[in-house]
Design a protein around this motif. Structure first.
Motif, mmCIF file in Angstrom:
data_model
loop_
_atom_site.group_PDB
_atom_site.id
_atom_site.type_symbol
_atom_site.label_atom_id
_atom_site.label_comp_id
_atom_site.label_asym_id
_atom_site.label_seq_id
_atom_site.Cartn_x
_atom_site.Cartn_y
_atom_site.Cartn_z
ATOM 1 N N ASP A 58 1.090 -1.663 -0.292
ATOM 2 C CA ASP A 58 -0.026 0.098 -0.153
ATOM 3 C C ASP A 58 1.108 1.222 -0.227
ATOM 4 O O ASP A 58 0.255 2.615 0.285
ATOM 5 C CB ASP A 58 -1.012 0.444 1.284
ATOM 6 N N ARG A 75 3.197 3.381 -1.719
ATOM 7 C CA ARG A 75 4.137 4.528 -2.623
ATOM 8 C C ARG A 75 5.575 4.368 -3.158
ATOM 9 O O ARG A 75 5.905 5.010 -1.872
ATOM 10 C CB ARG A 75 3.271 5.241 -3.561
ATOM 11 N N ASP A 119 6.503 7.883 -2.981
ATOM 12 C CA ASP A 119 5.940 8.962 -1.588
ATOM 13 C C ASP A 119 7.442 8.689 -1.228
ATOM 14 O O ASP A 119 8.007 9.405 0.324
ATOM 15 C CB ASP A 119 5.670 7.675 -0.449
ATOM 16 N N THR A 123 -1.871 8.491 0.327
ATOM 17 C CA THR A 123 -3.016 7.056 -0.616
ATOM 18 C C THR A 123 -2.346 5.762 -0.747
ATOM 19 O O THR A 123 -0.763 5.885 -0.227
ATOM 20 C CB THR A 123 -2.533 7.782 -1.703
ATOM 21 N N ARG A 124 -3.220 5.382 -1.182
ATOM 22 C CA ARG A 124 -3.307 3.816 -1.228
ATOM 23 C C ARG A 124 -2.057 3.887 -2.504
ATOM 24 O O ARG A 124 -2.830 3.770 -3.167
ATOM 25 C CB ARG A 124 -4.410 3.162 -1.124
ATOM 26 N N ALA A 125 -1.146 2.695 -2.681
ATOM 27 C CA ALA A 125 -0.798 3.010 -4.239
ATOM 28 C C ALA A 125 -1.254 0.927 -5.033
ATOM 29 O O ALA A 125 -1.702 0.689 -4.231
ATOM 30 C CB ALA A 125 1.073 2.230 -3.686
ATOM 31 N N ASP A 126 -0.926 1.413 -6.241
ATOM 32 C CA ASP A 126 -1.840 0.312 -6.528
ATOM 33 C C ASP A 126 0.386 -1.132 -6.727
ATOM 34 O O ASP A 126 0.841 -0.723 -5.825
ATOM 35 C CB ASP A 126 -1.314 0.377 -8.031
ATOM 36 N N THR A 183 3.216 -0.383 -8.629
ATOM 37 C CA THR A 183 3.892 1.089 -7.969
ATOM 38 C C THR A 183 4.082 1.004 -6.538
ATOM 39 O O THR A 183 4.277 2.093 -6.168
ATOM 40 C CB THR A 183 3.008 2.460 -7.987
ATOM 41 N N SER A 184 4.115 0.272 -6.141
ATOM 42 C CA SER A 184 4.021 -0.136 -3.988
ATOM 43 C C SER A 184 5.631 -0.447 -4.288
ATOM 44 O O SER A 184 6.720 -0.710 -4.820
ATOM 45 C CB SER A 184 3.589 -1.045 -3.664
#
Length: 235
Positions: free
Chosen positions: A34, A36, A39, A47-50, A53-54
């Protein structure tokens, strides 16, 4: 060969731990998948990541480097993979510490989670595997002719950079130590002449020779004259 096998096992174990770490909790129960990657460079956000992309992305990249390094027996690639895993784990801890004010491990799971331990341990295992591996150069030298027989690397004419021709120490001619010396004839004798016959004309008759009747100054019997014993010779 054994070092390469042990190092490869350690490296694969470290890569597996690194890839598995984003699916575990990293901080306050939040899994790494979760968080990124962006970040880590701009500050930890909510913000939660895909998935791709994490934090999973750099760890998968490190796992691919590990596989290539194990196949090619490259210590450098395995070491780079370990540095990538440790770099992203440390960078995340720095950013998370800045966002939370401090980092701690709590018994209720509100602090650092097992995902951080898996990522850090995986990176250390990758570095350890790279250190244990012998690499391609040593593996190739181990299969050179005579590597274990005394004339491989650094021995004999197969030594790297050695240009002198090989010489067999047992091929040089040598003299027979027990050869019988050649017998030289007396000076003045013909090649086929017999050696002079010993007689007692000069009083040099051997003590074990029987008296033949000739005095000290008399010639002995000729070659065709039969032996004739005589009275004992007296002074």
């Amino acid at each position: 060969m054994v070092r390469n096998v042990i190092g490869s096992v350690l490296a694969l174990a470290g890569a597996t731990a690194a890839v598995w770490s984003p699916f575990r909790a990293w901080y306050d129960g939040r899994p790494g998948r979760d968080i990124r990657v962006a970040d880590l460079f701009g500050g930890i956000g909510a913000t939660r990541a895909d998935l791709w992309t994490s934090l999973l992305l750099p760890f998968v990249f490190a796992a691919v480097l590990t596989l290539v390094g194990v196949v090619l027996r490259s210590r450098l690639l395995v070491a780079i993979a370990g540095l990538v895993v440790l770099a992203f784990a440390v960078l995340w801890m720095v950013r998370q510490g800045q966002a939370a004010g401090s980092l701690s491990v709590e018994s209720d799971g509100s602090g650092l989670g097992p995902g951080v331990a898996l990522a850090t341990g995986g990176g250390l295992l990758l570095l350890l595997g790279a250190a244990v591996m012998s690499g391609r150069a040593r593996a190739r030298e181990a299969h050179e002719p005579g590597a274990h027989g005394g004339w491989g690397r650094g021995h004999g004419h197969h030594r790297r950079g050695h240009t002198e021709p090989y010489q067999d120490p047992y091929a040089e001619p040598y003299d027979e130590p027990y050869a019988e010396p050649r017998r030289q004839p007396y000076a003045g004798d013909a090649p086929t002449a017999e050696y002079p016959r010993q007689d007692d004309r000069y009083g040099d008759r051997p003590a074990d020779r029987p008296d033949d009747g000739y005095g000290p100054g008399e010639p002995g019997p000729g070659p065709d004259e039969p032996y004739r014993p005589g009275p004992p010779h007296r002074g």
